[in-house]
Design an enzyme around this catalytic site. Structure first.
Site, PDB file in Angstrom:
ATOM      1  N   GLN A 142       2.740  10.204   1.057  1.00  0.00           N
ATOM      2  CA  GLN A 142       4.085   9.528   1.051  1.00  0.00           C
ATOM      3  C   GLN A 142       5.002  10.111  -0.170  1.00  0.00           C
ATOM      4  OE1 GLN A 142       2.611   5.504   1.995  1.00  0.00           O
ATOM      5  NE2 GLN A 142       4.590   5.397   3.015  1.00  0.00           N
ATOM      6  N   GLY A 178       0.900  -1.264   0.096  1.00  0.00           N
ATOM      7  CA  GLY A 178       0.015   0.124   0.011  1.00  0.00           C
ATOM      8  C   GLY A 178       0.855   1.263  -0.082  1.00  0.00           C
ATOM      9  N   HIS A 224      -3.752   1.370   8.083  1.00  0.00           N
ATOM     10  CA  HIS A 224      -2.413   1.907   7.938  1.00  0.00           C
ATOM     11  C   HIS A 224      -2.517   3.101   7.104  1.00  0.00           C
ATOM     12  CE1 HIS A 224       2.124   1.516   7.781  1.00  0.00           C
ATOM     13  NE2 HIS A 224       1.908   2.398   6.645  1.00  0.00           N
ATOM     14  N   GLU A 225      -3.017   3.091   5.731  1.00  0.00           N
ATOM     15  CA  GLU A 225      -2.961   3.896   4.765  1.00  0.00           C
ATOM     16  C   GLU A 225      -4.063   5.108   5.203  1.00  0.00           C
ATOM     17  OE1 GLU A 225      -0.416   3.916   2.740  1.00  0.00           O
ATOM     18  OE2 GLU A 225      -0.297   1.398   3.004  1.00  0.00           O
ATOM     19  N   HIS A 241      -2.335   7.546   7.486  1.00  0.00           N
ATOM     20  CA  HIS A 241      -1.234   8.568   6.588  1.00  0.00           C
ATOM     21  C   HIS A 241      -1.942   9.785   6.096  1.00  0.00           C
ATOM     22  CE1 HIS A 241       2.488   6.530   6.356  1.00  0.00           C
ATOM     23  NE2 HIS A 241       2.151   5.427   5.824  1.00  0.00           N
ATOM     24  N   CYS A 274       6.479   0.157   6.813  1.00  0.00           N
ATOM     25  CA  CYS A 274       6.039   1.394   6.175  1.00  0.00           C
ATOM     26  C   CYS A 274       7.238   1.967   4.995  1.00  0.00           C
ATOM     27  CB  CYS A 274       5.840   2.653   7.245  1.00  0.00           C
ATOM     28  SG  CYS A 274       5.306   4.107   6.459  1.00  0.00           S
ATOM     29  N   LEU A 275       6.873   2.174   4.034  1.00  0.00           N
ATOM     30  CA  LEU A 275       7.843   2.811   3.083  1.00  0.00           C
ATOM     31  C   LEU A 275       8.518   3.941   3.555  1.00  0.00           C
ATOM     32  CD1 LEU A 275       6.086   1.801  -0.124  1.00  0.00           C
ATOM     33  CD2 LEU A 275       7.924   0.296   0.744  1.00  0.00           C
TER      34      LEU A 275
HETATM   35 ZN    ZN Z   1       3.134   3.579   5.539  1.00  0.00          ZN
END
Ligand code: ZN
Length: 177
Positions: free
Chosen positions: A53, A48, A143-144, A147, A101-102
């Site tokens: 991000q 995701g 999670h997304e 963000h 997480c990226l």
């Molecule tokens: Zn993330």
């Protein structure tokens, strides 16, 4: 043409902003952003990615669950853009599961999330969709959506004891599952 976007990391203030609603989903810039996010999440072996991000503070994320080296046990799902998403209901059960997480490379954390959620979002064609998600997909969605509200998974940890390095996760935790 889709292009790879660079992923910003924890410490960049954009990750702590509340992202703005998308007003015109058909806008060329928004459609391009969706394409670029889909390419970028695949390239990074993510499941995701949220628009903030890549430094674009819009309420858009991609859920792109599939097995890959970072998440070998992930279920398969077509990459799906979710725009102006909302959680409209959830069951009471909370489960803890490992997340990365990226934007926070190198660590994983054991994060409590609702097991089952009912959500609404607009797809990239502007159609309102209502879905129920459980387990891993439910976890990705939560999670997304965090963000989009300036929240990252480490904010949700119950204890710093629930943090491990990526290397420990790969070597010890994944191999014990
Ligand atoms: Zn993330």
């Amino acid at each position: 043409m889709s292009q790879l976007l660079s992923v910003i990391q924890l410490g960049n203030p954009i990750l702590r902003q509340k992202a703005k609603e998308v007003e015109n989903i058909q806008d060329e810039k928004i459609q391009q952003l969706v394409d670029d996010l889909i390419l970028t999440v695949a390239d990074a072996n993510g499941v995701g990615i949220a628009s903030p991000q890549v430094g674009e503070s819009y309420r858009i994320f991609i859920v792109a669950s599939r097995p890959n080296p970072r998440y070998p046990n992930a279920p398969e799902m077509e990459p799906t853009a979710m725009i102006n998403p909302r959680i409209i209901a959830h069951k009471s059960e909370i489960v803890k599961g490992w997340e990365g997480c990226l934007s926070i490379p190198g660590i994983r954390g054991l994060v409590p999330r609702y097991q089952t959620i009912k959500v609404e979002y607009f797809d990239r064609n502007g159609q309102l969709q209502t879905r129920q998600f459980t387990d891993f997909i439910s976890r990705i969605f939560q999670h997304e959506i965090d963000h989009l509200n300036g929240v990252v998974f480490v904010d949700r940890l119950e204890s710093t004891l629930d943090i491990v390095t990526e290397q420990e996760y790969q070597n010890r935790i994944l191999s014990n599952n």
